[in-house]
Design a protein around this motif. Structure first.
Motif, short mmCIF file in Angstrom:
data_model
loop_
_atom_site.label_atom_id
_atom_site.label_comp_id
_atom_site.label_asym_id
_atom_site.label_seq_id
_atom_site.Cartn_x
_atom_site.Cartn_y
_atom_site.Cartn_z
N VAL A 161 9.19 110.90 91.58
CA VAL A 161 9.63 112.08 91.91
C VAL A 161 10.54 112.78 90.84
N LYS A 162 11.22 111.68 89.96
CA LYS A 162 12.01 112.39 88.99
C LYS A 162 12.14 111.67 87.61
N VAL A 163 11.89 112.48 86.70
CA VAL A 163 11.46 112.12 85.11
C VAL A 163 12.07 112.83 84.29
N ASP A 164 13.39 112.05 83.52
CA ASP A 164 13.98 112.85 82.69
C ASP A 164 13.73 112.61 81.47
N CYS A 165 13.19 113.39 80.55
CA CYS A 165 13.25 113.10 78.98
C CYS A 165 12.70 111.78 78.68
N SER A 166 11.86 111.33 79.33
CA SER A 166 11.59 109.83 79.42
C SER A 166 10.63 109.44 78.21
N PHE A 167 9.70 110.03 77.64
CA PHE A 167 8.46 109.62 76.74
C PHE A 167 8.45 110.56 75.56
N VAL A 168 8.95 109.78 74.53
CA VAL A 168 9.06 110.17 73.25
C VAL A 168 8.14 109.53 72.47
N SER A 169 7.21 110.14 71.74
CA SER A 169 6.36 109.63 70.83
C SER A 169 5.48 108.65 71.32
N CYS A 170 5.10 108.77 72.58
CA CYS A 170 4.09 107.87 73.30
C CYS A 170 2.57 108.34 73.18
N CYS A 171 1.82 107.73 73.28
CA CYS A 171 0.17 108.13 73.31
C CYS A 171 -0.65 108.33 74.39
N PHE A 172 0.07 108.77 75.53
CA PHE A 172 -0.73 109.15 76.71
C PHE A 172 -1.96 110.30 76.12
N VAL A 173 -3.07 110.24 76.87
CA VAL A 173 -4.04 111.32 76.77
C VAL A 173 -4.09 112.16 78.10
N TYR A 174 -3.90 111.18 79.24
CA TYR A 174 -3.99 111.63 80.54
C TYR A 174 -2.77 111.12 81.39
N LEU A 175 -2.46 111.85 82.23
CA LEU A 175 -1.32 111.36 82.92
C LEU A 175 -1.57 111.86 84.39
N GLN A 176 -1.37 111.00 85.47
CA GLN A 176 -1.53 111.26 86.88
C GLN A 176 -0.02 111.17 87.50
N MET A 177 0.52 112.26 88.00
CA MET A 177 1.95 112.52 88.69
C MET A 177 1.83 113.15 90.02
N PRO A 178 1.30 112.39 91.07
CA PRO A 178 0.78 113.27 92.32
C PRO A 178 2.35 113.63 93.07
N SER A 179 3.28 113.30 92.85
CA SER A 179 4.45 113.42 93.61
C SER A 179 5.62 114.40 92.87
N ILE A 180 5.37 114.53 91.61
CA ILE A 180 6.14 115.19 90.82
C ILE A 180 6.09 116.93 91.05
N LYS A 181 7.31 117.32 91.45
CA LYS A 181 7.41 118.81 91.84
C LYS A 181 8.00 119.70 90.64
N PHE A 182 8.76 118.94 89.50
CA PHE A 182 9.32 119.73 88.66
C PHE A 182 9.13 118.76 87.42
N ILE A 183 8.45 119.34 86.49
CA ILE A 183 8.22 118.87 84.95
C ILE A 183 9.29 119.43 84.20
N GLY A 184 10.38 118.59 83.89
CA GLY A 184 11.23 119.14 82.93
C GLY A 184 11.15 118.86 81.67
N LYS A 185 12.15 118.47 80.94
CA LYS A 185 12.01 118.11 79.36
C LYS A 185 11.55 116.81 79.49
#
Length: 201
Positions: free
Chosen positions: A94-118
């Protein structure tokens, strides 16, 4: 080498840099920098973890997969420099803060996230985010990304220069239309970044 940990807290790192897979059985919180610079680590199973603290997996260049069942919060730079990270379970987050730097995701599922910050920086492979409950996306949500990100949300209608919103899910192949860099090229860039970071370290 796979290692299981049952303790809730560690006074110091109870593992060697040769560990390749870690299973945390009961630990609720992964402490700040707890597994940083574990360059041989390729997989983590967080069975009961709720929070990952700042820079917990910083510099784990070969980490590809993070499994979790109850993970709710990821703090700043938790996965900084995890250049090979391509899969993480965010089903309860439910809370993710500037967590992913230089990662190689193509597709992500975040079913509970209400706000996508930095949240994402220099994630050059990222194309599609499935976040049906997302109500707001920060202007700096996607930093140093040249490609446009497709975001599926039932509650968002606005669009910005670096992302577009859809109220209907796209078929997987549709997210690769337009100026898509082949995965081999992306992986080549990641390998160059790994080499540069090893020289720095």
């Amino acid at each position: 080498v796979a290692t299981k940990f049952t303790e809730h807290k560690f006074e110091s790192r109870p593992f060697s840099f040769s560990v390749r897979f870690i299973v945390l059985l009961n630990q609720k919180i992964v402490q700040a920098k707890q597994f940083s610079q574990c360059i041989n680590l390729i997989g983590v199973d967080l069975m009961n973890t709720i929070v990952i603290k700042k820079q917990a997996f910083q510099g784990c260049h070969n980490l590809t997969t993070v499994k979790s069942r109850k993970l709710q919060e990821i703090e700043e730079e938790a996965f900084l420099g995890c250049l090979a990270l391509k899969q993480i379970d965010l089903s309860s987050a439910v809370k993710v803060d500037c967590s992913f730097v230089s990662c190689c995701f193509v597709y992500l599922q975040m079913p509970s996230i209400k706000f996508i910050g930095k949240m994402f920086s220099n994630c050059s492979a990222l194309r599609y985010i499935d976040a049906p409950k997302c109500e707001k996306i920060a202007e700096n949500a996607f930093v140093d990304l040249q490609q446009q990100i497709h975001v599926y949300s039932e509650k968002l209608e606005d669009a910005k220069e670096n992302y577009c919103c859809n109220n209907q899910k796209e078929r997987f192949q549709e997210m690769f239309n337009g100026k898509f860099k082949e995965r081999s090229e992306v992986l080549g860039q990641i390998e160059k970044q790994k080499t540069q970071m090893r020289k720095v370290n």
